[in-house]
Design a protein around this motif. Structure first.
Motif, PDB file in Angstrom:
ATOM      1  N   SER A  46      62.166   2.002 -42.076  1.00  0.00           N
ATOM      2  CA  SER A  46      62.045   1.395 -40.751  1.00  0.00           C
ATOM      3  C   SER A  46      61.233   2.308 -39.843  1.00  0.00           C
ATOM      4  O   SER A  46      61.559   3.486 -39.686  1.00  0.00           O
ATOM      5  CB  SER A  46      63.437   1.177 -40.164  1.00  0.00           C
ATOM      6  OG  SER A  46      63.340   0.677 -38.861  1.00  0.00           O
ATOM      7  N   GLY A  48      59.814   1.884 -36.020  1.00  0.00           N
ATOM      8  CA  GLY A  48      59.825   1.020 -34.845  1.00  0.00           C
ATOM      9  C   GLY A  48      58.581   1.126 -33.995  1.00  0.00           C
ATOM     10  O   GLY A  48      57.731   2.013 -34.185  1.00  0.00           O
ATOM     11  N   LYS A  49      58.467   0.233 -33.020  1.00  0.00           N
ATOM     12  CA  LYS A  49      57.295   0.211 -32.143  1.00  0.00           C
ATOM     13  C   LYS A  49      57.240   1.397 -31.202  1.00  0.00           C
ATOM     14  O   LYS A  49      56.190   1.681 -30.640  1.00  0.00           O
ATOM     15  CB  LYS A  49      57.269  -1.088 -31.343  1.00  0.00           C
ATOM     16  CG  LYS A  49      56.868  -2.276 -32.191  1.00  0.00           C
ATOM     17  CD  LYS A  49      56.629  -3.495 -31.344  1.00  0.00           C
ATOM     18  CE  LYS A  49      56.154  -4.641 -32.211  1.00  0.00           C
ATOM     19  NZ  LYS A  49      55.894  -5.842 -31.425  1.00  0.00           N
ATOM     20  N   LYS A  50      58.348   2.106 -31.027  1.00  0.00           N
ATOM     21  CA  LYS A  50      58.319   3.316 -30.202  1.00  0.00           C
ATOM     22  C   LYS A  50      57.466   4.398 -30.855  1.00  0.00           C
ATOM     23  O   LYS A  50      56.942   5.266 -30.180  1.00  0.00           O
ATOM     24  CB  LYS A  50      59.733   3.862 -30.003  1.00  0.00           C
ATOM     25  CG  LYS A  50      60.581   3.032 -29.085  1.00  0.00           C
ATOM     26  CD  LYS A  50      61.938   3.672 -28.910  1.00  0.00           C
ATOM     27  CE  LYS A  50      62.802   2.874 -27.974  1.00  0.00           C
ATOM     28  NZ  LYS A  50      64.119   3.471 -27.800  1.00  0.00           N
ATOM     29  N   HIS A  53      52.263   1.819 -31.298  1.00  0.00           N
ATOM     30  CA  HIS A  53      52.142   0.459 -30.784  1.00  0.00           C
ATOM     31  C   HIS A  53      51.317  -0.446 -31.686  1.00  0.00           C
ATOM     32  O   HIS A  53      51.387  -1.661 -31.565  1.00  0.00           O
ATOM     33  CB  HIS A  53      51.550   0.468 -29.370  1.00  0.00           C
ATOM     34  CG  HIS A  53      52.463   1.111 -28.374  1.00  0.00           C
ATOM     35  ND1 HIS A  53      53.665   0.561 -28.019  1.00  0.00           N
ATOM     36  CD2 HIS A  53      52.375   2.269 -27.706  1.00  0.00           C
ATOM     37  CE1 HIS A  53      54.272   1.348 -27.151  1.00  0.00           C
ATOM     38  NE2 HIS A  53      53.510   2.393 -26.951  1.00  0.00           N
ATOM     39  N   THR A  54      50.552   0.148 -32.589  1.00  0.00           N
ATOM     40  CA  THR A  54      49.738  -0.669 -33.483  1.00  0.00           C
ATOM     41  C   THR A  54      50.350  -0.685 -34.877  1.00  0.00           C
ATOM     42  O   THR A  54      50.961   0.289 -35.313  1.00  0.00           O
ATOM     43  CB  THR A  54      48.296  -0.140 -33.584  1.00  0.00           C
ATOM     44  OG1 THR A  54      48.323   1.157 -34.170  1.00  0.00           O
ATOM     45  CG2 THR A  54      47.642  -0.070 -32.212  1.00  0.00           C
ATOM     46  N   ALA A  55      50.159  -1.790 -35.559  1.00  0.00           N
ATOM     47  CA  ALA A  55      50.657  -1.907 -36.927  1.00  0.00           C
ATOM     48  C   ALA A  55      49.994  -0.873 -37.829  1.00  0.00           C
ATOM     49  O   ALA A  55      50.607  -0.383 -38.770  1.00  0.00           O
ATOM     50  CB  ALA A  55      50.405  -3.311 -37.455  1.00  0.00           C
ATOM     51  N   SER A  57      49.172   2.260 -37.200  1.00  0.00           N
ATOM     52  CA  SER A  57      49.840   3.563 -37.132  1.00  0.00           C
ATOM     53  C   SER A  57      51.225   3.511 -37.784  1.00  0.00           C
ATOM     54  O   SER A  57      51.626   4.451 -38.471  1.00  0.00           O
ATOM     55  CB  SER A  57      49.942   4.045 -35.691  1.00  0.00           C
ATOM     56  OG  SER A  57      50.683   3.141 -34.906  1.00  0.00           O
ATOM     57  N   ARG A  58      51.940   2.417 -37.604  1.00  0.00           N
ATOM     58  CA  ARG A  58      53.269   2.298 -38.235  1.00  0.00           C
ATOM     59  C   ARG A  58      53.145   2.194 -39.749  1.00  0.00           C
ATOM     60  O   ARG A  58      53.915   2.810 -40.482  1.00  0.00           O
ATOM     61  CB  ARG A  58      54.016   1.085 -37.682  1.00  0.00           C
ATOM     62  CG  ARG A  58      54.414   1.241 -36.232  1.00  0.00           C
ATOM     63  CD  ARG A  58      55.384   0.169 -35.789  1.00  0.00           C
ATOM     64  NE  ARG A  58      54.913  -1.196 -35.984  1.00  0.00           N
ATOM     65  CZ  ARG A  58      54.176  -1.871 -35.116  1.00  0.00           C
ATOM     66  NH1 ARG A  58      53.792  -1.310 -33.981  1.00  0.00           N
ATOM     67  NH2 ARG A  58      53.807  -3.106 -35.365  1.00  0.00           N
ATOM     68  N   ASN A  59      52.167   1.441 -40.215  1.00  0.00           N
ATOM     69  CA  ASN A  59      51.976   1.294 -41.661  1.00  0.00           C
ATOM     70  C   ASN A  59      51.540   2.596 -42.318  1.00  0.00           C
ATOM     71  O   ASN A  59      51.893   2.860 -43.464  1.00  0.00           O
ATOM     72  CB  ASN A  59      50.982   0.181 -41.960  1.00  0.00           C
ATOM     73  CG  ASN A  59      51.570  -1.183 -41.698  1.00  0.00           C
ATOM     74  OD1 ASN A  59      52.780  -1.349 -41.701  1.00  0.00           O
ATOM     75  ND2 ASN A  59      50.714  -2.158 -41.438  1.00  0.00           N
ATOM     76  N   ARG A  88      60.028   9.499 -33.331  1.00  0.00           N
ATOM     77  CA  ARG A  88      58.730   9.670 -32.659  1.00  0.00           C
ATOM     78  C   ARG A  88      57.933  10.865 -33.161  1.00  0.00           C
ATOM     79  O   ARG A  88      56.713  10.818 -33.228  1.00  0.00           O
ATOM     80  CB  ARG A  88      58.938   9.825 -31.154  1.00  0.00           C
ATOM     81  CG  ARG A  88      59.164   8.525 -30.487  1.00  0.00           C
ATOM     82  CD  ARG A  88      59.162   8.681 -29.006  1.00  0.00           C
ATOM     83  NE  ARG A  88      59.635   7.424 -28.428  1.00  0.00           N
ATOM     84  CZ  ARG A  88      59.750   7.213 -27.163  1.00  0.00           C
ATOM     85  NH1 ARG A  88      59.443   8.146 -26.304  1.00  0.00           N
ATOM     86  NH2 ARG A  88      60.170   6.050 -26.729  1.00  0.00           N
ATOM     87  N   LYS A  91      55.146  10.644 -35.860  1.00  0.00           N
ATOM     88  CA  LYS A  91      53.891   9.950 -35.560  1.00  0.00           C
ATOM     89  C   LYS A  91      52.647  10.740 -35.947  1.00  0.00           C
ATOM     90  O   LYS A  91      51.697  10.188 -36.500  1.00  0.00           O
ATOM     91  CB  LYS A  91      53.859   9.636 -34.063  1.00  0.00           C
ATOM     92  CG  LYS A  91      52.648   8.912 -33.592  1.00  0.00           C
ATOM     93  CD  LYS A  91      52.744   8.650 -32.109  1.00  0.00           C
ATOM     94  CE  LYS A  91      51.574   7.877 -31.596  1.00  0.00           C
ATOM     95  NZ  LYS A  91      51.716   7.571 -30.175  1.00  0.00           N
TER      96      LYS A  91
END
Length: 118
Positions: A46, A48-50, A53-55, A57-59, A88, A91
């Motif tokens: 998991s 999260g968007k915190k 903010h872009t898919a 960076s999360r991916n 966070r 990141k």
């Protein structure tokens, strides 16, 4: 990572959250739930968007986590479901830093077998 190695359903996530134990470091939180008799481990990831903010960076973070777990596959306990939740500070990590932090938190949660050395 094959589908049989993933925790995908919301019900399964909630089961691990509610009944499992948690351990954390600065970058990751791990919830684990022992499943005696299970053939192999299952993992849920998991981010999260915190975190981003872009898919994209999360991916990227999820790819780093999956690759690290793939490299540690033989050293992980097999009869367990666990969740990896990024914080966070995850990141801006490189692949090597991600693996190092993940190894640390996996050792804290006693998911790595004794044979694993850094």
């Amino acid at each position: 990572m094959r589908k049989s190695y993933r925790v995908k359903k919301e019900k399964e996530f909630q089961q691990v959250f509610e009944a499992g134990r948690s351990v954390a470091n600065r970058c990751f939180v791990i919830y684990r739930l022992d499943k005696p008799g299970q053939a192999h481990f299952r993992v849920g990831i998991s981010v999260g968007k915190k975190i981003g903010h872009t898919a994209v960076s999360r991916n990227r973070i999820k790819r780093y986590i999956r690759q690290s777990l793939h490299e540690l596959d033989g050293d992980l306990k097999q009869d367990v479901d666990f969740l990896v939740i990024a914080r966070r500070s995850a990141k801006n990590l490189t692949m090597a830093e991600t693996k190092s932090n993940l190894v640390h938190v996996l050792k804290l949660s006693e998911l790595l077998t004794a044979e694993h050395e850094d």
